[in-house]
Design a protein around this motif. Structure first.
Motif, PDB file in Angstrom:
ATOM      1  N   ARG A 317       0.832  -1.208   0.000  1.00 43.34           N
ATOM      2  CA  ARG A 317       0.000   0.000   0.000  1.00 43.34           C
ATOM      3  C   ARG A 317       0.868   1.262   0.000  1.00 43.34           C
ATOM      4  O   ARG A 317       0.571   2.226  -0.712  1.00 43.34           O
ATOM      5  N   ASP A 318       1.933   1.248   0.795  1.00 49.59           N
ATOM      6  CA  ASP A 318       2.818   2.415   0.843  1.00 49.59           C
ATOM      7  C   ASP A 318       3.530   2.620  -0.498  1.00 49.59           C
ATOM      8  O   ASP A 318       3.779   3.765  -0.903  1.00 49.59           O
ATOM      9  N   SER A 319       3.872   1.523  -1.169  1.00 48.98           N
ATOM     10  CA  SER A 319       4.522   1.638  -2.472  1.00 48.98           C
ATOM     11  C   SER A 319       3.588   2.283  -3.490  1.00 48.98           C
ATOM     12  O   SER A 319       4.006   3.155  -4.271  1.00 48.98           O
ATOM     13  N   ILE A 320       2.337   1.868  -3.480  1.00 53.25           N
ATOM     14  CA  ILE A 320       1.354   2.454  -4.393  1.00 53.25           C
ATOM     15  C   ILE A 320       1.175   3.945  -4.104  1.00 53.25           C
ATOM     16  O   ILE A 320       1.098   4.771  -5.017  1.00 53.25           O
ATOM     17  N   GLN A 321       1.143   4.296  -2.816  1.00 52.61           N
ATOM     18  CA  GLN A 321       1.004   5.706  -2.452  1.00 52.61           C
ATOM     19  C   GLN A 321       2.232   6.506  -2.865  1.00 52.61           C
ATOM     20  O   GLN A 321       2.108   7.652  -3.304  1.00 52.61           O
ATOM     21  N   ASN A 322       3.410   5.914  -2.745  1.00 48.58           N
ATOM     22  CA  ASN A 322       4.634   6.596  -3.170  1.00 48.58           C
ATOM     23  C   ASN A 322       4.622   6.876  -4.666  1.00 48.58           C
ATOM     24  O   ASN A 322       5.077   7.930  -5.115  1.00 48.58           O
ATOM     25  N   VAL A 323       4.110   5.926  -5.445  1.00 44.05           N
ATOM     26  CA  VAL A 323       4.017   6.140  -6.897  1.00 44.05           C
ATOM     27  C   VAL A 323       3.017   7.259  -7.193  1.00 44.05           C
ATOM     28  O   VAL A 323       3.252   8.116  -8.056  1.00 44.05           O
ATOM     29  N   LYS A 324       1.899   7.248  -6.462  1.00 41.48           N
ATOM     30  CA  LYS A 324       0.904   8.307  -6.652  1.00 41.48           C
ATOM     31  C   LYS A 324       1.501   9.671  -6.299  1.00 41.48           C
ATOM     32  O   LYS A 324       1.264  10.667  -6.989  1.00 41.48           O
ATOM     33  N   ASP A 325       2.287   9.722  -5.219  1.00 41.73           N
ATOM     34  CA  ASP A 325       2.939  10.976  -4.833  1.00 41.73           C
ATOM     35  C   ASP A 325       3.980  11.397  -5.866  1.00 41.73           C
ATOM     36  O   ASP A 325       4.204  12.601  -6.071  1.00 41.73           O
ATOM     37  N   LEU A 326       4.641  10.426  -6.491  1.00 37.80           N
ATOM     38  CA  LEU A 326       5.634  10.734  -7.514  1.00 37.80           C
ATOM     39  C   LEU A 326       4.989  11.458  -8.690  1.00 37.80           C
ATOM     40  O   LEU A 326       5.556  12.416  -9.226  1.00 37.80           O
ATOM     41  N   TYR A 327       3.803  11.013  -9.072  1.00 37.70           N
ATOM     42  CA  TYR A 327       3.057  11.721 -10.121  1.00 37.70           C
ATOM     43  C   TYR A 327       2.503  13.041  -9.587  1.00 37.70           C
ATOM     44  O   TYR A 327       2.495  14.060 -10.274  1.00 37.70           O
ATOM     45  N   GLY A 328       2.049  13.006  -8.334  1.00 33.37           N
ATOM     46  CA  GLY A 328       1.423  14.192  -7.766  1.00 33.37           C
ATOM     47  C   GLY A 328       2.362  15.369  -7.625  1.00 33.37           C
ATOM     48  O   GLY A 328       1.939  16.524  -7.705  1.00 33.37           O
ATOM     49  N   LYS A 329       3.654  15.113  -7.430  1.00 31.19           N
ATOM     50  CA  LYS A 329       4.600  16.233  -7.273  1.00 31.19           C
ATOM     51  C   LYS A 329       4.771  17.017  -8.560  1.00 31.19           C
ATOM     52  O   LYS A 329       5.213  18.179  -8.536  1.00 31.19           O
ATOM     53  N   ASP A 330       4.414  16.427  -9.691  1.00 31.00           N
ATOM     54  CA  ASP A 330       4.504  17.113 -10.983  1.00 31.00           C
ATOM     55  C   ASP A 330       3.141  17.562 -11.489  1.00 31.00           C
ATOM     56  O   ASP A 330       2.986  17.872 -12.680  1.00 31.00           O
ATOM     57  N   GLY A 331       2.131  17.567 -10.611  1.00 33.05           N
ATOM     58  CA  GLY A 331       0.821  18.091 -10.993  1.00 33.05           C
ATOM     59  C   GLY A 331      -0.180  17.049 -11.449  1.00 33.05           C
ATOM     60  O   GLY A 331      -1.345  17.382 -11.696  1.00 33.05           O
ATOM     61  N   TYR A 332       0.213  15.783 -11.539  1.00 32.42           N
ATOM     62  CA  TYR A 332      -0.714  14.738 -11.978  1.00 32.42           C
ATOM     63  C   TYR A 332      -1.412  14.163 -10.731  1.00 32.42           C
ATOM     64  O   TYR A 332      -1.226  12.997 -10.353  1.00 32.42           O
ATOM     65  N   ILE A 333      -2.237  15.020 -10.122  1.00 33.91           N
ATOM     66  CA  ILE A 333      -2.817  14.678  -8.817  1.00 33.91           C
ATOM     67  C   ILE A 333      -3.987  13.715  -8.927  1.00 33.91           C
ATOM     68  O   ILE A 333      -4.450  13.187  -7.915  1.00 33.91           O
ATOM     69  N   GLU A 334      -4.486  13.500 -10.135  1.00 35.93           N
ATOM     70  CA  GLU A 334      -5.601  12.572 -10.317  1.00 35.93           C
ATOM     71  C   GLU A 334      -5.157  11.269 -10.965  1.00 35.93           C
ATOM     72  O   GLU A 334      -5.980  10.506 -11.496  1.00 35.93           O
ATOM     73  N   ALA A 335      -3.869  11.002 -10.911  1.00 36.19           N
ATOM     74  CA  ALA A 335      -3.365   9.734 -11.451  1.00 36.19           C
ATOM     75  C   ALA A 335      -3.931   8.567 -10.647  1.00 36.19           C
ATOM     76  O   ALA A 335      -3.946   8.602  -9.410  1.00 36.19           O
ATOM     77  N   ASN A 336      -4.398   7.547 -11.337  1.00 39.07           N
ATOM     78  CA  ASN A 336      -4.929   6.347 -10.689  1.00 39.07           C
ATOM     79  C   ASN A 336      -3.892   5.236 -10.765  1.00 39.07           C
ATOM     80  O   ASN A 336      -3.395   4.910 -11.849  1.00 39.07           O
ATOM     81  N   ILE A 337      -3.591   4.665  -9.603  1.00 36.77           N
ATOM     82  CA  ILE A 337      -2.622   3.567  -9.528  1.00 36.77           C
ATOM     83  C   ILE A 337      -3.361   2.362  -8.964  1.00 36.77           C
ATOM     84  O   ILE A 337      -3.733   2.346  -7.794  1.00 36.77           O
TER      85      ILE A 337
END
Length: 798
Positions: A317-337
């Motif tokens: 779960r933490d890995s999935i959240q880290n990937v979501k945060d990786l996209y989120g730091k560049d503005g892709y805040i609605e990325a679905n993982i």
């Protein structure tokens, strides 16, 4: 025509009455409405033999008066008022000659003659009586008594008597309108846990689980204070889930846990925890699809799971959240993982397929603040790390929420992104940020007190407001005390009175002066103390203006201007030449300093790792109060350091090195330095095992040959210390130490160190109630009178 109305029952009876009866009641009350009230008669039904009652006292409580128009609403309120004082009220209304006559039958509440407890052998009667908090010779109110009685039941459950059965009965005495209350208790088995035993687990796993679960063994010395060690069924069920979760994160995906309780020969409980771990699972191949903006290596770098690593749902779960945060730091805040697990049919291996929908890049639109009633909007916005127009960074969204939670102004904080209404007009994808807060109290008024080997007994009062607004001082009398809140400033009034010291202070500070990162404030204080010696006291009144600026997360620059008037009062029996000089050195002191600090401690109150370092240079001087006033300049250097290193999870080494030097110049000598500016060592906060402030120069014998043994301080000071602290349990730490310190009257002089070693304990009795006790053993004291092996300090706020 006379028309009688049945007794007016409670609203519950009326609501449950048949519809025709409700209609009849409504018609009856309508018949009385606005008619003249005739006679009101009060009858006391259970008046004790030989007693009298005053009808006029009861009539005076009624808003319904003889001669006034009858109002059903007013009469209902009258009945409610009487029901609060009397056990039972029974009204009767009838019309006579066009008037409304009212008869009220009233029963007094019975008086409690005695409360008798039966069956309690493990809890004292006095304790139960305090929990009940209802005394004999008071009026009996059944609702209030039932609420109090439930507190007694809850007390037994809290103490672990989960089989307890408590009931009460009332014995009435109609002649005197009194009652006896008999409370019978069947306590059942003790809820104290004498043993927690594991099976199916390694020693390492058992140790880790014991730290995680709420259920603990009963400890005679600490459980009465902490409340731990008693049986709670809900807590044990929660512990079962915690153990299963722990084992699954260790790779045992099929883990099952069974918990049983047994009673030992002394009637205490034994908890048996049996774990069936099953096979240990691992992660197999990890496939990633749908990523175009980021390559495989960038994504794998932030993931906590790898091919062949031990299976852990939490790390997944933490890995999935880290990937979501990786996209989120560049503005892709609605990325679905999304991910799917595949179990191998031949071995305990889970393969993972990760599917990514990258979505679109968003920028920050408006920042909206909701829920703030007292706190100014700018106080909230200055904690925000988000800037309108910039590319969205989801990490800053979380950091903003954490910063707002940390300032302590709000009960809850929620920071989230919402769709921007003007999205299409802007031509780009934007998301607004909503900061939603719920305010909490930010002021505190507390009393405090304590004991210590330095100041004996002391106490005081502390009034503080963490969200102060100084502009409200001109309008609080018109708008109320709420006008003094909301600007994010800090204000404190504090008074401390002890056997050897009195201190009164006022402090104010703005942590974001004029919406910059500068922290600006002032302090005004008065103190009178005999801490250094019983042979003299020092009165100081003054204040300071200070400012500091955070250079980074760890480095802070500061500056301070201080002015203080210091007066030394030396007792006559030590009026030798040196003492007279000290008395002459009383004067006006001013100083301007600059400082820089570095702090990486993980906890400011109880550090386990990190460094705290402070360096300050001050230029100042003293203008003496004597017949020939002169100005004596001096410079002061302070370099204070503490280093914390964890040897293991519960053991911490602390290294301390403090260096202080004061340098008179411009014709000034050591003798011209005021007592309040000099350095002192010794006592439970510096070199333990020595009397407070006893290390260093002393006043010489006076003309009569008596030895005052009063410390006079110095201008050069060094303190070195090493301490090991061992955490035994949450509320108890043990420590051993080796201290060394020196004070000299010479410039930059480090004479012989006065050293000591010893041990002690730090006990956290409760919230903000530390108790420190220990023994120090001086190695090379200059004088046997300097030794004070036992030291302690205890303080509390309430």
């Amino acid at each position: 025509m006379n028309k009688s109305v049945a007794k007016i029952l409670t609203p519950l009876v009326l609501l449950t009455a048949p519809i025709p009866q409700l209609a009849a009641y409504s018609q009856a009350t309508e018949a009385y409405e606005q008619k003249r009230v005739g006679k009101i008669t009060v009858i006391m039904e259970n008046l004790p033999r030989g007693s009298t009652f005053n009808q006029e006292r009861i009539l005076s409580k009624l808003r319904t008066k003889e001669g006034d128009p009858f109002s059903q609403n007013v009469f209902d309120q009258d009945l409610k008022t009487l029901s609060e004082e009397y056990d039972r009220v029974e009204p009767n209304i009838e019309t006579r000659g066009g008037d409304v006559d009212i008869t009220l039958k009233i029963w007094q509440k019975p008086m409690i003659r005695s409360i008798v407890w039966h069956g309690n052998s493990k809890v004292r009667t006095g304790t139960l009586q305090r929990e009940l908090d209802i005394e004999p010779h008071t009026f009996f109110n059944r609702d209030e008594f039932n609420l109090a009685f439930n507190k007694v039941k809850e007390y037994y459950i809290k103490k672990g008597y989960f089989e307890s059965d408590i009931e009460y009965k009332i014995i009435p005495y109609s002649d005197t309108n009194e009652i006896d209350i008999e409370i019978t208790i069947h306590e059942g088995h003790s809820g104290h846990i004498s043993k927690i035993a594991f099976s199916g687990l390694s020693n390492k796993e058992q140790s880790a689980i014991l730290e995680l679960i709420q259920t603990k063994k009963y400890n005679f010395f600490t459980s009465w204070l902490t409340g731990r060690g008693t049986y709670h069924e809900e807590a044990l069920e929660q512990d079962k889930l915690i153990i299963v979760n722990y084992l699954q994160n260790q790779g045992y995906a099929d883990a099952r846990v069974n918990i049983q309780t047994k009673e030992d020969e002394n009637g205490r409980l034994e908890i048996y925890i049996n774990a069936v771990k099953g096979e240990k699972y691992h992660f197999g191949s990890i496939g990633i699809q749908g990523n175009e903006l980021l390559n495989q290596q960038q994504i794998e770098r932030v993931m906590l799971i790898k091919d062949g690593s031990i299976f852990s749902p939490e790390k997944l779960r933490d890995s999935i959240q880290n990937v979501k945060d990786l996209y989120g730091k560049d503005g892709y805040i609605e990325a679905n993982i999304n991910y799917v697990l595949h179990l191998s049919p031949s071995e305990p291996v889970y393969s993972v397929d990760i599917q990514i929908e990258e979505g679109e890049q968003f920028r920050i639109g408006l920042i909206r603040v909701l829920g703030n009633v007292s706190t100014n909007k700018n106080v909230i916005l200055r904690e925000s790390l988000l800037v309108p127009g910039e590319v969205f960074d989801s990490r800053r969204l979380k950091a903003t929420q954490m910063r707002l939670e940390a300032i302590g102004y709000f009960k809850s904080v929620n920071v989230y992104a919402v769709k921007t209404p003007d999205d299409q007009e802007l031509g780009e994808n934007y998301r607004d940020v909503v900061i939603e807060v719920e305010e909490t109290t930010t002021g505190s008024l507390s009393l405090f007190g304590g004991l210590s080997t330095t100041d004996s007994i002391f106490g005081g009062i502390d009034l503080a407001e963490n969200n102060f607004d100084h502009r409200g001082l001109t309008r609080w009398w018109r708008e109320g005390f709420s006008a003094l809140r909301g600007a994010g400033e800090y204000a404190q009034l504090k008074a401390q009175i002890g056997k050897k010291q009195q201190t009164y202070s006022l402090t104010w500070m703005d942590p974001y002066f004029r919406d910059t990162l500068w922290r600006f404030g002032f302090e005004a204080s008065y103190s009178k103390n005999r801490l250094q010696s019983d042979d003299y006291d020092v009165d100081i009144v003054g204040g300071s203006i200070f400012a500091n600026y955070p250079l980074t997360n760890y480095w802070t620059f500061g500056t301070r201007l201080r002015v203080r008037n210091s007066i030394s009062h030396v007792d006559k029996h030590i009026l030798n030449k040196d003492a007279q000089q000290e008395r002459q050195n009383s004067g006006l002191i001013a100083g301007l300093s600059s400082s820089i600090s570095y702090d990486t401690r993980d906890n400011p109150f109880k550090p386990h790792r990190g460094v705290s370092s402070y360096f300050e240079i001050e230029m100042g001087g003293v203008r003496r109060h004597d017949n020939n006033p002169r100005y004596f300049p001096f410079g002061k250097v302070s370099f204070l350091n503490s280093y914390y290193y964890p040897l293991w999870r519960k053991g911490t080494v602390k290294l301390r090195g403090d260096f202080r030097f004061l340098v008179p110049f411009g014709g000034a000598e050591v003798e011209d330095v005021a007592l309040s500016e000099k350095f002192f060592l010794g006592g439970d906060t510096t070199v333990r095992g020595y009397k407070p402030y006893s290390i260093g120069p002393k006043f010489p014998r006076n003309k009569d040959g008596d030895d005052s043994n009063a410390p006079k301080g110095g201008i050069s000071s060094m303190l070195l210390s090493v301490e090991y602290l061992q955490n035994v349990m949450k509320m108890l730490d043990l420590f051993v130490f080796f201290d060394g310190g020196t004070v000299s009257e010479k410039r930059f002089d480090i004479p012989d160190f006065r050293m000591s070693y010893g041990l002690g304990a730090r006990i956290e009795l409760g919230n903000r109630m530390p108790f420190i006790v220990g023994m120090g053993f001086p190695i090379n004291p200059e004088d046997k009178d300097d030794v004070k092996r036992f030291f302690f300090s205890m303080g509390a706020q309430f």
